[in-house]
Scaffold this active site. Structure first.
Site, PDB file in Angstrom:
ATOM      1  N   ASP A 175      -0.349   4.296   0.981  1.00 22.90           N
ATOM      2  CA  ASP A 175      -0.683   5.237   2.051  1.00 22.90           C
ATOM      3  C   ASP A 175       0.024   4.892   3.359  1.00 22.90           C
ATOM      4  O   ASP A 175       0.388   3.736   3.599  1.00 22.90           O
ATOM      5  CB  ASP A 175      -2.205   5.336   2.254  1.00 22.90           C
ATOM      6  CG  ASP A 175      -2.864   4.026   2.690  1.00 22.90           C
ATOM      7  OD1 ASP A 175      -2.456   2.955   2.206  1.00 22.90           O
ATOM      8  OD2 ASP A 175      -3.779   4.083   3.544  1.00 22.90           O
ATOM      9  N   GLU A 198      -5.278   1.640   2.440  1.00 24.32           N
ATOM     10  CA  GLU A 198      -5.188   0.432   3.277  1.00 24.32           C
ATOM     11  C   GLU A 198      -5.381   0.782   4.739  1.00 24.32           C
ATOM     12  O   GLU A 198      -6.101   0.105   5.468  1.00 24.32           O
ATOM     13  CB  GLU A 198      -3.829  -0.248   3.078  1.00 24.32           C
ATOM     14  CG  GLU A 198      -3.726  -1.632   3.730  1.00 24.32           C
ATOM     15  CD  GLU A 198      -3.357  -1.639   5.205  1.00 24.32           C
ATOM     16  OE1 GLU A 198      -3.595  -2.656   5.874  1.00 24.32           O
ATOM     17  OE2 GLU A 198      -2.834  -0.629   5.712  1.00 24.32           O
ATOM     18  N   GLU A 199      -4.768   1.880   5.146  1.00 23.22           N
ATOM     19  CA  GLU A 199      -4.783   2.224   6.574  1.00 23.22           C
ATOM     20  C   GLU A 199      -6.177   2.608   7.068  1.00 23.22           C
ATOM     21  O   GLU A 199      -6.442   2.592   8.260  1.00 23.22           O
ATOM     22  CB  GLU A 199      -3.781   3.352   6.870  1.00 23.22           C
ATOM     23  CG  GLU A 199      -2.329   2.988   6.588  1.00 23.22           C
ATOM     24  CD  GLU A 199      -1.758   1.932   7.532  1.00 23.22           C
ATOM     25  OE1 GLU A 199      -2.484   1.482   8.428  1.00 23.22           O
ATOM     26  OE2 GLU A 199      -0.595   1.546   7.345  1.00 23.22           O
ATOM     27  N   GLU A 206       1.806  -7.409   3.192  1.00 18.43           N
ATOM     28  CA  GLU A 206       2.743  -7.008   4.238  1.00 18.43           C
ATOM     29  C   GLU A 206       2.741  -7.969   5.421  1.00 18.43           C
ATOM     30  O   GLU A 206       1.735  -8.596   5.744  1.00 18.43           O
ATOM     31  CB  GLU A 206       2.408  -5.605   4.740  1.00 18.43           C
ATOM     32  CG  GLU A 206       1.059  -5.507   5.410  1.00 18.43           C
ATOM     33  CD  GLU A 206       0.642  -4.074   5.668  1.00 18.43           C
ATOM     34  OE1 GLU A 206       1.449  -3.298   6.203  1.00 18.43           O
ATOM     35  OE2 GLU A 206      -0.503  -3.729   5.327  1.00 18.43           O
ATOM     36  N   HIS A 209       3.489   2.403  12.596  1.00 24.53           N
ATOM     37  CA  HIS A 209       2.572   3.434  13.128  1.00 24.53           C
ATOM     38  C   HIS A 209       3.179   4.191  14.315  1.00 24.53           C
ATOM     39  O   HIS A 209       2.469   4.968  14.954  1.00 24.53           O
ATOM     40  CB  HIS A 209       1.206   2.842  13.551  1.00 24.53           C
ATOM     41  CG  HIS A 209       0.454   2.191  12.427  1.00 24.53           C
ATOM     42  ND1 HIS A 209      -0.886   1.903  12.499  1.00 24.53           N
ATOM     43  CD2 HIS A 209       0.844   1.796  11.197  1.00 24.53           C
ATOM     44  CE1 HIS A 209      -1.283   1.322  11.370  1.00 24.53           C
ATOM     45  NE2 HIS A 209      -0.233   1.249  10.569  1.00 24.53           N
ATOM     46  N   ASP A 247       6.277   0.329   7.293  1.00 25.40           N
ATOM     47  CA  ASP A 247       4.876   0.076   6.898  1.00 25.40           C
ATOM     48  C   ASP A 247       4.452   0.992   5.771  1.00 25.40           C
ATOM     49  O   ASP A 247       3.883   2.033   6.002  1.00 25.40           O
ATOM     50  CB  ASP A 247       3.981   0.267   8.129  1.00 25.40           C
ATOM     51  CG  ASP A 247       2.542  -0.119   7.868  1.00 25.40           C
ATOM     52  OD1 ASP A 247       2.255  -0.694   6.820  1.00 25.40           O
ATOM     53  OD2 ASP A 247       1.692   0.181   8.722  1.00 25.40           O
ATOM     54  N   HIS A 286       0.836  -1.209   0.000  1.00 24.90           N
ATOM     55  CA  HIS A 286       0.000   0.000   0.000  1.00 24.90           C
ATOM     56  C   HIS A 286       0.862   1.246   0.000  1.00 24.90           C
ATOM     57  O   HIS A 286       1.940   1.274   0.605  1.00 24.90           O
ATOM     58  CB  HIS A 286      -1.009  -0.006   1.157  1.00 24.90           C
ATOM     59  CG  HIS A 286      -0.436  -0.088   2.534  1.00 24.90           C
ATOM     60  ND1 HIS A 286       0.009   1.028   3.212  1.00 24.90           N
ATOM     61  CD2 HIS A 286      -0.251  -1.137   3.373  1.00 24.90           C
ATOM     62  CE1 HIS A 286       0.432   0.654   4.419  1.00 24.90           C
ATOM     63  NE2 HIS A 286       0.307  -0.647   4.546  1.00 24.90           N
TER      64      HIS A 286
END
Ligand SMILES: *[C@@H]1O[C@H](CO)[C@@H](O)[C@H](O)[C@H]1NC(C)=O
Ligand SMILES: *[C@@H]1O[C@H](CO)[C@@H](O)[C@H](O)[C@H]1NC(C)=O
Ligand SMILES: *[C@@H]1O[C@H](CO)[C@@H](O)[C@H](O)[C@H]1NC(C)=O
Ligand SMILES: *[C@@H]1O[C@H](CO)[C@@H](O)[C@H](O)[C@H]1NC(C)=O
Ligand SMILES: [Zn+2]
Length: 436
Positions: A97, A162-163, A190, A390, A128, A95
Site C-alpha cells: 500500500d 502498513e500505512e 523498509e 509521502h 515508499d 508493503h
C-alpha cells in the site's frame, strides 16, 4: 580551438542520452514502473497488485501464497527455497500500500504514471516502498540465475495496510499459522532515503500514541463571564500549556540528539483542535488531538501516569481517549553477538557500503516484528536521495534504484548463508528492551 571542444561535449551528451535510455529500459526499471502504475492507495482493491506478484513468482517457478486474514487485505508470500528448509529463514518484507497522491497537489507528472524524466522516476511508492520490493525480487532472481545456492529459505512477504497501522496486515499476520510456518530468523523491512552518502539502517522504531483530550465546561451566552476554571477553553488551555512545556523539554533533547538518533526524545504535536458552535456561544466542549512518538527508553506506565496527572491538574471534567496506543518494541542488537547483524554489516563492508545504524523518528512494520520476538532491520538503499516519502513529487533516481539490486544480492546472500549453528534457538537474545 573551439572545434574539438564542441565535439567532445556533443559526444558526452550523446553518451549520457544513450546511458539514460539504456537505464530506463532495464527490465528492473520496467518492472518498477509497472508496479508503481498500480494504484495501491491504502484500502484500494489489491487484486491487481497480487496478480502482478503472481506473474513474477510464476516466471521464476516459485511457490506463491496469498494469506487473507481480513477480507480485502491480501498478504502475499513468495518462497525462494534454500538448500535446508529446516533452518530459520530470512523474511524480506515490504508493503504494497501507498499513501494517497493527487495530481492537483502539485505533481509534475501524474503520481501513478511512473514517468521518467532525466533518469528520475516520478511516482507514489518510488521511495515508499515499491522500489525495495522490486530490488528484493531482482536480487533473488539474479542470485538464482547466477547459480548461487542459499542455505536458508528466503521469503518475500508483501503487506497491505502498513500505512494505516497494520491492523489488517502485519499485526494479524504475526499471530497466524502461516507466519509460524515460515520459521523466521530475521526480518528486513523498509528504511528511508536521506540526502547523505550513508544509508540509514533502522534497528528500532519509536511507537505512536495518539490521544484525544476533551474538556467539558459551562455552555453559556457569549456575553456572560464564567471563570477560566469553569470553561472548556480555560481547561484546554491548561492542558495545552502543560503539553507544550513538556514539548519544550523534549525539543531540547531533540536538538542535542542529531539526525541519527531519534530514540532519546519523545516528540509531541498538537495536530487538531475542535470546538465551538457559534461566535457568541461559550462552547460546552473543546477537544485536542496530540500525536506522540515515545522515546525508546520511556516507560509506558510511568508516562501514562504522567499524562493522567497533567489532565487531572488542568481542571475537572476532562476526558482522555487513546486513538492509538502502541507498545514499546525492543531494539535489534547491533554488535557481532548477533549473527544477523554480523552478516549484514560484513556484507556491507565487503562492498564498501557505508551504513548508519539509527532509530528513526517514525515507525515501520518492523516494530511489530521485533515486538513479536524477531530481530529486524529497516533498510532502503537510497543514498544521496532527498527524503520524499509521502511527499508530492516522490521520485527516485533510477541509477540509485539499480545500484540497490547488487547491494541486496550481497546482503541476502550473506544472511541466507549463516550456518545453522551460529544462530541461537532463542531469538530474543538478539533483542534488547530499552524501556524497562
Ligand atoms: C487512486 O486511488 C485513490 C483511492 O481509491 C483514488 O482516490 C484516486 O483517484 C486514484 N488515482 C488514480 C489516478 O486513479
Ligand atoms: C461534566 O461534563 C458533562 C458534559 O458536559 C456534564 O454533564 C457534567 O455535569 C459535568 N460534570 C461536572 C462535575 O462538571
Ligand atoms: C539441515 O540443517 C539441520 C540443522 O542444522 C541439520 O540437522 C540437517 O542435517 C541439515 N539437513 C541437510 C540435508 O543438510
Ligand atoms: C530467551 O531469551 C530471553 C532474553 O535473552 C529470556 O528472557 C527468555 O527467558 C529466553 N526464553 C527461553 C524460552 O529460553
Ligand atoms: Zn513505507
Amino acid at each position: 580551438m573551439w572545434f574539438p571542444v564542441i565535439i567532445v561535449s556533443t559526444c558526452i551528451l550523446a553518451l549520457q542520452e544513450v546511458t539514460a535510455a539504456a537505464l530506463a529500459s532495464d527490465p528492473a526499471v520496467l518492472l518498477l514502473q509497472e508496479y508503481v502504475q498500480i494504484n495501491t492507495t491504502s484500502n484500494n482493491n489489491l487484486t491487481p497488485a497480487v496478480a502482478f506478484w503472481k506473474k513474477l513468482a510464476d516466471a521464476e517457478g516459485l511457490p506463491f501464497n496469498v494469506v487473507e486474514l481480513n477480507q480485502g487485505y491480501p498478504i502475499v508470500v513468495i518462497k525462494w527455497a534454500g538448500s535446508n528448509s529446516s533452518i530459520s529463514s530470512i523474511m524480506l518484507n515490504s508493503h504494497m500500500d501507498v499513501v494517497p497522491a493527487k495530481q492537483e497537489d502539485g505533481w509534475k507528472f501524474p503520481p501513478f504514471s511512473a514517468h521518467i524524466e532525466n533518469g528520475v522516476m516520478y511516482g507514489r511508492g518510488t521511495q515508499d516502498m515499491k522500489s525495495v520490493s522490486i530490488q528484493y525480487y531482482e536480487a533473488l532472481r539474479r542470485l538464482k540465475a547466477n547459480g548461487v545456492t542459499l542455505l536458508r529459505d528466503v521469503y518475500m512477504t508483501l503487506m497491505p495496510d502498513e500505512e494505516l497501522g497494520a491492523e489488517k496486515g502485519m499485526i494479524p499476520f504475526l499471530q497466524s499459522e502461516e507466519f509460524a510456518k515460515l520459521n523466521v530468523g530475521v526480518e528486513l523491512d523498509e528504511g528511508t532515503s536521506y540526502d547523505i552518502p550513508s544509508i540509514p539502517l533502522f534497528y528500532q522504531d519509536k511507537v505512536v500514541w495518539q490521544i484525544e483530550v476533551t474538556c467539558h465546561g459551562v455552555a453559556a451566552h457569549g456575553s456572560t463571564f464564567p471563570p477560566n476554571s469553569a470553561t472548556a477553553t480555560g481547561k484546554c488551555a491548561n492542558v495545552i500549556n502543560r503539553f507544550l512545556k513538556f514539548r519544550d523539554e523534549e525539543y531540547a533533547k531533540y536538538t542535542k540528539a542529531g539526525i541519527t538518533d531519534a530514540g532519546p526524545y519523545t516528540s509531541v504535536n498538537l495536530n487538531r483542535i475542535n470546538g465551538g458552535v457559534a461566535n457568541n456561544v461559550i462552547p460546552a466542549s473543546v477537544s485536542l488531538t496530540f500525536d506522540i512518538r515515545l522515546g525508546t527508553s520511556v516507560n509506558e506506565e510511568e508516562f501514562e501516569a504522567r499524562i493522567n496527572k497533567w489532565i487531572a491538574k488542568a481542571g475537572d471534567n476532562i476526558t482522555l481517549t487513546y486513538i492509538n496506543k502502541n507498545h514499546q518494541s525492543p531494539a535489534t542488537v547491533i554488535s557481532d553477538s548477533n549473527p544477523f547483524w554480523k552478516a549484514f554489516s560484513s556484507a556491507a563492508a565487503k562492498i564498501n557500503l557505508p551504513i548508519m545504524p539509527m532509530v528513526p523518528p517514525g515507525s515501520t512494520d518492523a516494530r511489530h516484528v521485533r515486538r513479536a520476538g524477531y530481530p529486524a532491520f529497516g533498510f532502503s538503499p537510497m543514498p544521496n536521495t532527498p527524503f520524499l516519502l509521502h511527499s508530492v513529487n516522490e521520485r527516485l533516481d533510477i541509477e540509485v534504484f539499480l545500484k540497490g539490486i547488487p547491494i541486496y544480492q550481497s546482503i541476502i546472500e550473506s544472511l541466507a548463508s549463516i550456518p545453522a549453528a551460529d544462530v541461537a534457538d532463542n531469538l530474543s537474545s538478539y533483542l534488547i528492551y530499552t524501556a524497562d
